[in-house]
Design a protein around this motif. Structure first.
Motif, mmCIF file in Angstrom:
data_model
loop_
_atom_site.group_PDB
_atom_site.id
_atom_site.type_symbol
_atom_site.label_atom_id
_atom_site.label_comp_id
_atom_site.label_asym_id
_atom_site.label_seq_id
_atom_site.Cartn_x
_atom_site.Cartn_y
_atom_site.Cartn_z
ATOM 1 N N ALA A 259 -26.212 8.378 0.274
ATOM 2 C CA ALA A 259 -25.277 9.502 0.175
ATOM 3 C C ALA A 259 -24.419 9.601 1.433
ATOM 4 C CB ALA A 259 -26.043 10.804 -0.046
ATOM 5 N N THR A 260 -25.039 9.370 2.589
ATOM 6 C CA THR A 260 -24.295 9.428 3.846
ATOM 7 C C THR A 260 -23.257 8.310 3.916
ATOM 8 O OG1 THR A 260 -26.231 10.362 4.958
ATOM 9 C CG2 THR A 260 -24.505 9.435 6.352
ATOM 10 N N ALA A 261 -23.652 7.097 3.541
ATOM 11 C CA ALA A 261 -22.710 5.976 3.565
ATOM 12 C C ALA A 261 -21.524 6.242 2.645
ATOM 13 C CB ALA A 261 -23.425 4.692 3.154
ATOM 14 N N ALA A 262 -21.798 6.755 1.443
ATOM 15 C CA ALA A 262 -20.708 7.071 0.516
ATOM 16 C C ALA A 262 -19.799 8.141 1.098
ATOM 17 C CB ALA A 262 -21.289 7.527 -0.821
ATOM 18 N N ALA A 263 -20.386 9.145 1.757
ATOM 19 C CA ALA A 263 -19.587 10.215 2.356
ATOM 20 C C ALA A 263 -18.717 9.694 3.495
ATOM 21 C CB ALA A 263 -20.509 11.333 2.856
ATOM 22 N N VAL A 264 -19.276 8.801 4.320
ATOM 23 C CA VAL A 264 -18.489 8.215 5.418
ATOM 24 C C VAL A 264 -17.334 7.394 4.850
ATOM 25 C CG1 VAL A 264 -18.536 6.557 7.322
ATOM 26 C CG2 VAL A 264 -20.402 8.201 7.062
ATOM 27 N N ALA A 265 -17.619 6.586 3.841
ATOM 28 C CA ALA A 265 -16.570 5.756 3.237
ATOM 29 C C ALA A 265 -15.471 6.607 2.623
ATOM 30 C CB ALA A 265 -17.189 4.834 2.180
ATOM 31 N N ALA A 266 -15.853 7.660 1.917
ATOM 32 C CA ALA A 266 -14.861 8.543 1.290
ATOM 33 C C ALA A 266 -14.017 9.254 2.343
ATOM 34 C CB ALA A 266 -15.565 9.561 0.395
ATOM 35 N N ASP A 297 -12.338 6.062 -8.601
ATOM 36 C CA ASP A 297 -11.197 6.965 -8.712
ATOM 37 C C ASP A 297 -11.532 8.317 -8.071
ATOM 38 O OD1 ASP A 297 -8.874 8.236 -9.348
ATOM 39 O OD2 ASP A 297 -9.281 8.392 -11.502
ATOM 40 N N GLY A 298 -11.165 8.477 -6.802
ATOM 41 C CA GLY A 298 -11.386 9.742 -6.109
ATOM 42 C C GLY A 298 -12.741 9.863 -5.440
ATOM 43 N N TYR A 299 -13.487 8.782 -5.369
ATOM 44 C CA TYR A 299 -14.802 8.854 -4.729
ATOM 45 C C TYR A 299 -15.151 7.494 -4.127
ATOM 46 C CZ TYR A 299 -16.425 6.477 -8.984
ATOM 47 O OH TYR A 299 -16.598 5.580 -10.010
ATOM 48 N N ALA A 300 -16.159 7.507 -3.259
ATOM 49 C CA ALA A 300 -16.763 6.273 -2.748
ATOM 50 C C ALA A 300 -18.212 6.258 -3.205
ATOM 51 C CB ALA A 300 -16.670 6.215 -1.233
ATOM 52 N N TYR A 301 -18.812 5.077 -3.233
ATOM 53 C CA TYR A 301 -20.191 5.009 -3.703
ATOM 54 C C TYR A 301 -20.988 3.996 -2.902
ATOM 55 C CZ TYR A 301 -18.810 0.726 -6.196
ATOM 56 O OH TYR A 301 -18.349 -0.532 -6.507
ATOM 57 N N CYS A 302 -22.303 4.140 -3.018
ATOM 58 C CA CYS A 302 -23.231 3.188 -2.406
ATOM 59 C C CYS A 302 -24.316 2.903 -3.440
ATOM 60 C CB CYS A 302 -23.852 3.781 -1.139
ATOM 61 S SG CYS A 302 -25.099 2.735 -0.347
ATOM 62 N N ILE A 303 -24.600 1.637 -3.657
ATOM 63 C CA ILE A 303 -25.654 1.246 -4.588
ATOM 64 C C ILE A 303 -26.985 1.258 -3.842
ATOM 65 C CG2 ILE A 303 -26.532 -0.538 -6.128
ATOM 66 C CD1 ILE A 303 -23.941 0.750 -7.082
ATOM 67 N N ARG A 319 -22.693 8.640 -5.360
ATOM 68 C CA ARG A 319 -21.272 8.845 -5.097
ATOM 69 C C ARG A 319 -21.034 10.027 -4.151
ATOM 70 N NH1 ARG A 319 -18.689 8.570 -11.253
ATOM 71 N NH2 ARG A 319 -19.224 6.368 -11.675
ATOM 72 N N ALA A 320 -19.896 9.971 -3.477
ATOM 73 C CA ALA A 320 -19.462 11.082 -2.637
ATOM 74 C C ALA A 320 -17.971 11.310 -2.833
ATOM 75 C CB ALA A 320 -19.767 10.817 -1.166
ATOM 76 N N LYS A 321 -17.631 12.537 -3.157
ATOM 77 C CA LYS A 321 -16.232 12.949 -3.206
ATOM 78 C C LYS A 321 -15.986 13.846 -1.997
ATOM 79 C CE LYS A 321 -12.847 15.478 -6.024
ATOM 80 N NZ LYS A 321 -12.631 16.241 -7.282
ATOM 81 N N VAL A 322 -14.994 13.515 -1.195
ATOM 82 C CA VAL A 322 -14.720 14.261 0.032
ATOM 83 C C VAL A 322 -13.325 14.863 -0.039
ATOM 84 C CG1 VAL A 322 -14.435 14.097 2.537
ATOM 85 C CG2 VAL A 322 -16.283 12.838 1.412
ATOM 86 N N GLU A 323 -13.249 16.155 0.254
ATOM 87 C CA GLU A 323 -11.978 16.870 0.246
ATOM 88 C C GLU A 323 -11.799 17.599 1.568
ATOM 89 O OE1 GLU A 323 -11.589 18.639 -4.107
ATOM 90 O OE2 GLU A 323 -13.645 18.781 -3.333
ATOM 91 N N ASN A 324 -10.554 17.773 1.943
ATOM 92 C CA ASN A 324 -10.234 18.491 3.171
ATOM 93 C C ASN A 324 -10.283 19.988 2.903
ATOM 94 O OD1 ASN A 324 -8.985 19.532 5.547
ATOM 95 N ND2 ASN A 324 -7.948 17.568 5.838
ATOM 96 N N ARG A 387 -15.261 19.105 2.615
ATOM 97 C CA ARG A 387 -16.145 19.485 1.520
ATOM 98 C C ARG A 387 -16.655 18.195 0.880
ATOM 99 N NH1 ARG A 387 -12.746 21.904 -1.236
ATOM 100 N NH2 ARG A 387 -13.191 24.061 -0.695
ATOM 101 N N VAL A 388 -17.981 18.020 0.851
ATOM 102 C CA VAL A 388 -18.594 16.791 0.364
ATOM 103 C C VAL A 388 -19.413 17.097 -0.885
ATOM 104 C CG1 VAL A 388 -20.106 14.849 0.923
ATOM 105 C CG2 VAL A 388 -18.750 15.929 2.728
ATOM 106 N N THR A 389 -19.105 16.416 -1.969
ATOM 107 C CA THR A 389 -19.873 16.581 -3.205
ATOM 108 C C THR A 389 -20.589 15.276 -3.523
ATOM 109 O OG1 THR A 389 -18.234 18.160 -4.049
ATOM 110 C CG2 THR A 389 -19.786 17.229 -5.638
ATOM 111 N N ILE A 390 -21.916 15.329 -3.537
ATOM 112 C CA ILE A 390 -22.740 14.165 -3.821
ATOM 113 C C ILE A 390 -23.115 14.178 -5.305
ATOM 114 C CG2 ILE A 390 -24.875 12.937 -3.279
ATOM 115 C CD1 ILE A 390 -22.875 13.072 -0.957
#
Length: 595
Positions: A259-266, A297-303, A319-324, A387-390
């Motif tokens: 989740a952290t890796a996806a959030a950093v990538a996003a 589309d609008g998110y990053a992910y980590c397997i 997945r992680a969707k990150v918004e300002n 704002r981070v949505t996992i």
């Protein structure tokens, strides 16, 4: 006996070298550990020492004759000649190198940073040099400018002789003691940029307290082509990648790390408009690992790769969707000294807490405290309110095959993980690894071995026994009974068992293996122990054992803890008939109870 005939050569003599040994020992395969002087004591069960400096020819000969397939450079950052030699040998023999680096704090502006000894300022009257005995000759020139130089060296005969050969006098020498106290009154102090493990921060703090000007010699740049890591988990992952046969079972990542890796990538994609294939993730112990990521589309992910650990979540997409959150004023945001704290939410496939007793109240997303802290730690340096949505698309389906519904987590999986890394073990392999670690603990010369479940509990018991060597602390996982039997077989006389309440109530009921597959929380027995402790509380709605702490007053906690420890001792003491067992019951805040 090494099974794979592919050997690792470690260059150590440092804290990092010791940590490398501890991690390599887990494989159960042989390796070589090399130091220049042989003066570092280190307990090894599978490693073989190699002492004495090597030039290029000697190192090449050693690598060829001992079938070295991987070099781990865990030597001091200022050992430039050794780093150069390793680079030459590795390139000539096509051997991959893992550089075990230190963790370095940011370079602070109030420190005078220099590239070499010729840049030491001369507008000082006196200087305490803590840069080692070999730097004396490179600092003698300061005396021509009227600077009185004191040299702090190791208090051993070889260092004294070398200091005298370079022209140092007795009134210029002082010695390293056990603390970072500064016993010399000097205007300034000269330090090497030695990183966290080298005590750099403590030395700086001590110098500031004395009002000294701080001059720091920058660490030399790393010129070698190497896989760089700065912690034991990163080392294990690098060895698994470069020499796959060394570890019989391979490690994996927790859902919290994914989740952290996806959030950093996003976040990188949102703020920097880049989409790297790997992103750095700082784990809870402060080390950094690189984690593979992807983008949708609008998110990053980590397997999630569970390694060889049997896990129903292996292969899921986190997945992680990150918004300002730029539309919110900074006054309304949760902030810290390191930047705005991101708002962390749970999306599709992430469960919800429905019962009390977890890190967060009912209704909150089942993202545990450690993963939340890891996400915050990695995103705050971006300096932007986020704002981070996992989410986990397969989470709801997978959760039905876990214990989550029984625990009151509904609608999906929980995002968990304390260390960030999953170290896999079959039951037989785990017990065998415990036996090896206990043997190493015994060989360390410690008069006490401290066994603990790992992660959080190990931090607390290490603080309780700060003078014991690292090898004296052994993780039992869930195999408390097997670990005590091993201690008895090895004739280890003093054992401390550190246990948190969730495992303790199972142990108190006679379950010497506390894994959830074999033992569950027995509320009827817990009620019996509460009655014995004269504690009148209702636990009918209790989900987790740790909730008991919250329902008891301080004095009742002491009484209940004594009852739990007594019952644990009834089952554990017979397994150590010729030894002395100390049981420490630890609460979630690190408070330790002992009879």
């Amino acid at each position: 006996m090494h099974k794979n005939n592919e050997m690792i050569l470690v260059f150590g003599g440092t804290t990092e070298g010791r940590q490398a040994v501890e991690m390599l020992e887990e494989a159960g395969n042989a390796y070589y550990y090399s130091t220049k002087t042989g003066e570092q004591y280190i307990a090894m069960h599978h490693g073989q020492r190699v002492d004495g400096a090597m030039n290029v020819a000697a190192m090449q000969k050693f690598c060829l004759s001992h079938d070295i397939r991987l070099i781990v450079d865990a030597a001091h950052p200022f050992a430039s000649q050794l780093h150069y030699t390793i680079t030459q040998v590795a390139e000539s023999l096509h051997i991959p190198v893992v550089r075990y680096e230190r963790i370095y704090p940011p370079r602070e502006q109030d420190i005078t940073w220099i590239d070499d000894y010729s840049q030491v300022p001369t507008d000082i009257h006196s200087l305490l040099a803590t840069t080692g005995v070999q730097s004396i000759s490179q600092l003698k020139w300061l005396e021509m400018f009227g600077v009185k130089v004191f040299y702090r060296i190791l208090n051993r005969e070889s260092s004294l002789l070398y200091a005298y050969e370079q022209g140092a006098t007795d009134d210029q020498l002082c010695y390293y003691e056990d603390s970072n106290d500064i016993e010399v009154d000097a205007d300034a102090i000269l330090l090497k940029e030695s990183g966290l493990s080298g005590g750099f921060c403590e030395k700086v703090a001590a110098a500031r307290a004395k009002g000294m000007r701080i001059i720091a010699l920058k660490r030399p740049p790393l010129m070698m082509q190497a896989t760089c890591v700065n912690g034991p988990y990163g080392l294990r992952r690098a060895v698994e990648k470069l020499l796959p046969a060394f570890y019989p079972l391979h490690s994996g990542l927790t859902s919290g790390t994914c989740a952290t890796a996806a959030a950093v990538a996003a976040t990188i994609r949102l703020l920097q408009h880049e989409m790297p294939k790997e992103v750095p993730v700082v784990l809870s112990d402060g080390e950094t690992i690189d984690v593979a990521v992807g983008y949708g589309d609008g998110y990053a992910y980590c397997i999630k790769a569970a390694g060889d650990d049997p896990d129903v979540t292996d292969g899921i997409e986190v997945r992680a969707k990150v918004e300002n959150q730029g539309d919110r004023s900074l006054d309304s945001l949760d902030t810290s000294d390191h930047g705005p704290v991101p708002l962390i939410l749970g999306g599709e496939g992430v469960g919800r807490f429905t019962l009390p007793g977890f890190d967060y109240p009912p209704g909150e997303a089942a993202i545990n405290k450690a993963p939340r802290e890891m996400i915050c730690r990695n995103l705050k340096p971006f300096g932007v309110p986020l704002r981070v949505t996992i989410s986990v698309p397969q989470g709801a389906e997978i959760a039905r095959r876990t214990f989550n519904p029984r625990l009151g987590i509904e609608g999906g999986i929980s995002i968990i993980g304390v260390s960030g890394i999953v170290k896999p073990f079959s039951e037989e392999a785990f017990v065998d690894s415990i036996r090896k670690c206990m043997t190493v603990a015994q060989a360390s010369g410690s008069d006490r071995v401290v066994i603990n479940s790992g992660g959080k509990s190990e931090r607390y018991v290490k603080a309780r026994y700060p003078d014991l060597p690292g090898q004296a602390f052994v993780e039992y996982g869930n195999y408390i009974g097997e670990t005590l039997k091993i201690a008895d077989a090895l004739a280890i006389r003093k054992v401390t068992l550190g246990v948190m309440l969730g495992k303790a109530v199972k142990l108190a009921a006679g379950h010497l293996d506390t894994h959830s597959r074999k033992a569950t929380m027995d509320k009827a027995f817990i009620r019996q122990m509460l009655i014995e402790a004269d504690c009148d509380i209702d636990i009918s709605d209790m989900t987790l054992a740790r909730e008991i702490w919250e329902r008891l007053s301080d004095d009742k906690r002491e009484a209940f803890a004594c009852v739990v420890i007594r019952h644990c001792a009834e089952h554990c003491n017979p397994l150590l008939p010729n030894g002395s067992l100390t049981i420490l019951l630890i609460d979630d805040n690190g408070k330790i109870y002992e009879i």
